[in-house]
Design a protein around this motif. Sequence first.
Motif, PDB file in Angstrom:
ATOM      1  N   TRP A  16       9.357  -6.607  17.264  1.00  0.00           N
ATOM      2  CA  TRP A  16       8.478  -5.643  16.615  1.00  0.00           C
ATOM      3  C   TRP A  16       9.273  -4.373  16.415  1.00  0.00           C
ATOM      4  O   TRP A  16      10.325  -4.171  17.012  1.00  0.00           O
ATOM      5  CB  TRP A  16       7.196  -5.384  17.422  1.00  0.00           C
ATOM      6  N   VAL A  17       8.780  -3.500  15.540  1.00  0.00           N
ATOM      7  CA  VAL A  17       9.424  -2.227  15.239  1.00  0.00           C
ATOM      8  C   VAL A  17       8.397  -1.112  15.403  1.00  0.00           C
ATOM      9  O   VAL A  17       7.282  -1.200  14.881  1.00  0.00           O
ATOM     10  CB  VAL A  17      10.005  -2.204  13.812  1.00  0.00           C
ATOM     11  N   GLU A  18       8.784  -0.079  16.103  1.00  0.00           N
ATOM     12  CA  GLU A  18       7.962   1.114  16.268  1.00  0.00           C
ATOM     13  C   GLU A  18       8.655   2.259  15.543  1.00  0.00           C
ATOM     14  O   GLU A  18       9.795   2.597  15.847  1.00  0.00           O
ATOM     15  CB  GLU A  18       7.809   1.434  17.751  1.00  0.00           C
ATOM     16  N   ASP A  19       8.003   2.833  14.560  1.00  0.00           N
ATOM     17  CA  ASP A  19       8.545   3.971  13.825  1.00  0.00           C
ATOM     18  C   ASP A  19       7.456   5.032  13.737  1.00  0.00           C
ATOM     19  O   ASP A  19       6.579   4.986  12.879  1.00  0.00           O
ATOM     20  CB  ASP A  19       9.004   3.551  12.431  1.00  0.00           C
ATOM     21  N   GLY A  20       7.495   5.975  14.674  1.00  0.00           N
ATOM     22  CA  GLY A  20       6.454   6.991  14.732  1.00  0.00           C
ATOM     23  C   GLY A  20       5.112   6.370  15.070  1.00  0.00           C
ATOM     24  O   GLY A  20       4.968   5.704  16.097  1.00  0.00           O
ATOM     25  N   ASP A  21       4.135   6.555  14.189  1.00  0.00           N
ATOM     26  CA  ASP A  21       2.795   6.010  14.434  1.00  0.00           C
ATOM     27  C   ASP A  21       2.604   4.645  13.780  1.00  0.00           C
ATOM     28  O   ASP A  21       1.479   4.143  13.695  1.00  0.00           O
ATOM     29  CB  ASP A  21       1.719   6.980  13.944  1.00  0.00           C
ATOM     30  N   LEU A  22       3.703   4.028  13.318  1.00  0.00           N
ATOM     31  CA  LEU A  22       3.643   2.725  12.671  1.00  0.00           C
ATOM     32  C   LEU A  22       4.285   1.655  13.555  1.00  0.00           C
ATOM     33  O   LEU A  22       5.406   1.823  14.031  1.00  0.00           O
ATOM     34  CB  LEU A  22       4.368   2.768  11.329  1.00  0.00           C
ATOM     35  N   PHE A  23       3.558   0.571  13.763  1.00  0.00           N
ATOM     36  CA  PHE A  23       4.073  -0.589  14.483  1.00  0.00           C
ATOM     37  C   PHE A  23       3.956  -1.796  13.562  1.00  0.00           C
ATOM     38  O   PHE A  23       2.892  -2.046  13.000  1.00  0.00           O
ATOM     39  CB  PHE A  23       3.255  -0.875  15.742  1.00  0.00           C
ATOM     40  N   THR A  24       5.045  -2.548  13.419  1.00  0.00           N
ATOM     41  CA  THR A  24       4.999  -3.804  12.669  1.00  0.00           C
ATOM     42  C   THR A  24       5.641  -4.876  13.530  1.00  0.00           C
ATOM     43  O   THR A  24       6.590  -4.606  14.270  1.00  0.00           O
ATOM     44  CB  THR A  24       5.758  -3.696  11.330  1.00  0.00           C
ATOM     45  N   SER A  25       5.122  -6.095  13.447  1.00  0.00           N
ATOM     46  CA  SER A  25       5.635  -7.152  14.315  1.00  0.00           C
ATOM     47  C   SER A  25       6.014  -8.390  13.515  1.00  0.00           C
ATOM     48  O   SER A  25       5.618  -8.561  12.364  1.00  0.00           O
ATOM     49  CB  SER A  25       4.609  -7.518  15.392  1.00  0.00           C
ATOM     50  N   SER A  26       6.778  -9.233  14.165  1.00  0.00           N
ATOM     51  CA  SER A  26       7.213 -10.496  13.585  1.00  0.00           C
ATOM     52  C   SER A  26       6.027 -11.468  13.539  1.00  0.00           C
ATOM     53  O   SER A  26       4.872 -11.055  13.574  1.00  0.00           O
ATOM     54  CB  SER A  26       8.388 -11.041  14.403  1.00  0.00           C
ATOM     55  N   GLY A  27       6.318 -12.768  13.479  1.00  0.00           N
ATOM     56  CA  GLY A  27       5.265 -13.728  13.210  1.00  0.00           C
ATOM     57  C   GLY A  27       4.317 -14.035  14.356  1.00  0.00           C
ATOM     58  O   GLY A  27       4.729 -14.213  15.496  1.00  0.00           O
ATOM     59  N   VAL A  28       3.071 -14.059  14.056  1.00  0.00           N
ATOM     60  CA  VAL A  28       1.965 -14.610  14.839  1.00  0.00           C
ATOM     61  C   VAL A  28       1.960 -14.126  16.296  1.00  0.00           C
ATOM     62  O   VAL A  28       1.379 -13.101  16.602  1.00  0.00           O
ATOM     63  CB  VAL A  28       1.939 -16.158  14.747  1.00  0.00           C
ATOM     64  N   SER A  29       2.606 -14.851  17.208  1.00  0.00           N
ATOM     65  CA  SER A  29       2.539 -14.497  18.628  1.00  0.00           C
ATOM     66  C   SER A  29       3.199 -13.160  18.925  1.00  0.00           C
ATOM     67  O   SER A  29       2.888 -12.527  19.941  1.00  0.00           O
ATOM     68  CB  SER A  29       3.173 -15.592  19.488  1.00  0.00           C
ATOM     69  N   ALA A  30       4.102 -12.692  18.058  1.00  0.00           N
ATOM     70  CA  ALA A  30       4.756 -11.401  18.279  1.00  0.00           C
ATOM     71  C   ALA A  30       3.748 -10.263  18.279  1.00  0.00           C
ATOM     72  O   ALA A  30       4.008  -9.200  18.847  1.00  0.00           O
ATOM     73  CB  ALA A  30       5.823 -11.162  17.215  1.00  0.00           C
ATOM     74  N   GLY A  31       2.607 -10.474  17.652  1.00  0.00           N
ATOM     75  CA  GLY A  31       1.573  -9.445  17.654  1.00  0.00           C
ATOM     76  C   GLY A  31       1.084  -9.125  19.051  1.00  0.00           C
ATOM     77  O   GLY A  31       0.643  -8.005  19.329  1.00  0.00           O
ATOM     78  N   MET A  32       1.163 -10.095  19.950  1.00  0.00           N
ATOM     79  CA  MET A  32       0.748  -9.859  21.330  1.00  0.00           C
ATOM     80  C   MET A  32       1.752  -8.963  22.049  1.00  0.00           C
ATOM     81  O   MET A  32       1.361  -8.071  22.820  1.00  0.00           O
ATOM     82  CB  MET A  32       0.561 -11.187  22.052  1.00  0.00           C
ATOM     83  N   ASP A  33       3.043  -9.171  21.789  1.00  0.00           N
ATOM     84  CA  ASP A  33       4.054  -8.298  22.379  1.00  0.00           C
ATOM     85  C   ASP A  33       3.903  -6.879  21.845  1.00  0.00           C
ATOM     86  O   ASP A  33       4.035  -5.908  22.580  1.00  0.00           O
ATOM     87  CB  ASP A  33       5.450  -8.837  22.071  1.00  0.00           C
TER      88      ASP A  33
ATOM     89  N   ALA B 297       0.820  -1.215   0.000  1.00  0.00           N
ATOM     90  CA  ALA B 297       0.000   0.000   0.000  1.00  0.00           C
ATOM     91  C   ALA B 297       0.855   1.267   0.000  1.00  0.00           C
ATOM     92  O   ALA B 297       0.329   2.371  -0.178  1.00  0.00           O
ATOM     93  CB  ALA B 297      -0.930   0.006   1.203  1.00  0.00           C
ATOM     94  N   GLY B 298       2.163   1.111   0.220  1.00  0.00           N
ATOM     95  CA  GLY B 298       3.072   2.251   0.173  1.00  0.00           C
ATOM     96  C   GLY B 298       3.194   3.042   1.458  1.00  0.00           C
ATOM     97  O   GLY B 298       3.920   4.035   1.504  1.00  0.00           O
ATOM     98  N   VAL B 299       2.522   2.587   2.517  1.00  0.00           N
ATOM     99  CA  VAL B 299       2.508   3.390   3.750  1.00  0.00           C
ATOM    100  C   VAL B 299       3.761   3.176   4.591  1.00  0.00           C
ATOM    101  O   VAL B 299       3.960   3.880   5.590  1.00  0.00           O
ATOM    102  CB  VAL B 299       1.253   3.093   4.599  1.00  0.00           C
ATOM    103  N   LEU B 300       4.623   2.222   4.201  1.00  0.00           N
ATOM    104  CA  LEU B 300       5.862   1.977   4.938  1.00  0.00           C
ATOM    105  C   LEU B 300       7.086   2.550   4.236  1.00  0.00           C
ATOM    106  O   LEU B 300       8.202   2.451   4.761  1.00  0.00           O
ATOM    107  CB  LEU B 300       6.081   0.472   5.148  1.00  0.00           C
ATOM    108  N   ASP B 301       6.919   3.160   3.085  1.00  0.00           N
ATOM    109  CA  ASP B 301       8.065   3.666   2.341  1.00  0.00           C
ATOM    110  C   ASP B 301       8.871   4.641   3.197  1.00  0.00           C
ATOM    111  O   ASP B 301       8.321   5.579   3.792  1.00  0.00           O
ATOM    112  CB  ASP B 301       7.612   4.373   1.066  1.00  0.00           C
ATOM    113  N   GLY B 302      10.180   4.389   3.276  1.00  0.00           N
ATOM    114  CA  GLY B 302      11.060   5.242   4.060  1.00  0.00           C
ATOM    115  C   GLY B 302      11.028   4.971   5.544  1.00  0.00           C
ATOM    116  O   GLY B 302      11.707   5.648   6.321  1.00  0.00           O
ATOM    117  N   LYS B 303      10.255   3.977   5.961  1.00  0.00           N
ATOM    118  CA  LYS B 303      10.097   3.651   7.380  1.00  0.00           C
ATOM    119  C   LYS B 303      10.816   2.341   7.708  1.00  0.00           C
ATOM    120  O   LYS B 303      11.086   1.519   6.843  1.00  0.00           O
ATOM    121  CB  LYS B 303       8.614   3.515   7.732  1.00  0.00           C
ATOM    122  N   ARG B 304      11.087   2.142   8.988  1.00  0.00           N
ATOM    123  CA  ARG B 304      11.625   0.882   9.473  1.00  0.00           C
ATOM    124  C   ARG B 304      10.461  -0.071   9.752  1.00  0.00           C
ATOM    125  O   ARG B 304       9.418   0.345  10.262  1.00  0.00           O
ATOM    126  CB  ARG B 304      12.445   1.094  10.753  1.00  0.00           C
TER     127      ARG B 304
END
Length: 206
Positions: free
Chosen positions: A146-163, A113-120
């Motif tokens: 997981w990675v927090e970059d401003g208002d964006l959070f991305t996480s690793s596989g499956v259970s990492a979403g809970m962390d 979707a392009g919303v991560l461009d330039g982000k970690r």
Amino acid sequence: MASKRSIGILLFDGFETLDVMGPVELFGMHPQAFSIHFIAEESGPVSSAQGQQVIAEHKCSKDDQYDIVLVPGGKGTRSAIENESLLGWIQRVAENSEILCSVCTGTALLARAGVLDGKRATSNKMSFAWVKEQGPEVHWVSQARWVEDGDLFTSSGVSAGMDMALAIISRLLGEKAAEDAALWSEYTWHRNANQDPFAQAWGLAD
């Protein structure tokens, strides 16, 4: 009392069950702070990768606005990355959300979707190479729970979403609130965002 933050969780055929229900369990420990909503292209039952159906209350709309938007992963992402309607919805809601987050290969949808461009960002380590292909302009971090970059959070596989969900709760409500959610659900919170043992298991290194 301040109004609740709305959480919009995107569902699509083949979403990973724990990607959705893990965070739901933890956010749901603070019902005074969050209202949780399931959204899909069409309202009604949506089948998970495990075959169970979850009811989407709302259909995706151009007028949707949620404080927190969560995009899960799952085998269904392989076809969802070609769904321009879903990608457009992600682009629109990302503009007005307080936090946009993804679990597992859901990061591939954010990348396309392009919303991560330039982000970690990070994602499921088993599928990391495939996810990276979806966002060549993203700064991919392999060794991260997981990675927090401003208002964006991305996480690793499956259970990492809970962390990741606990990290979001901690940011919004304070660390005590996150600790309470982990305690009440009897979950061991992996607090170190930079340490993902599964990166090594799949031979990844930054």
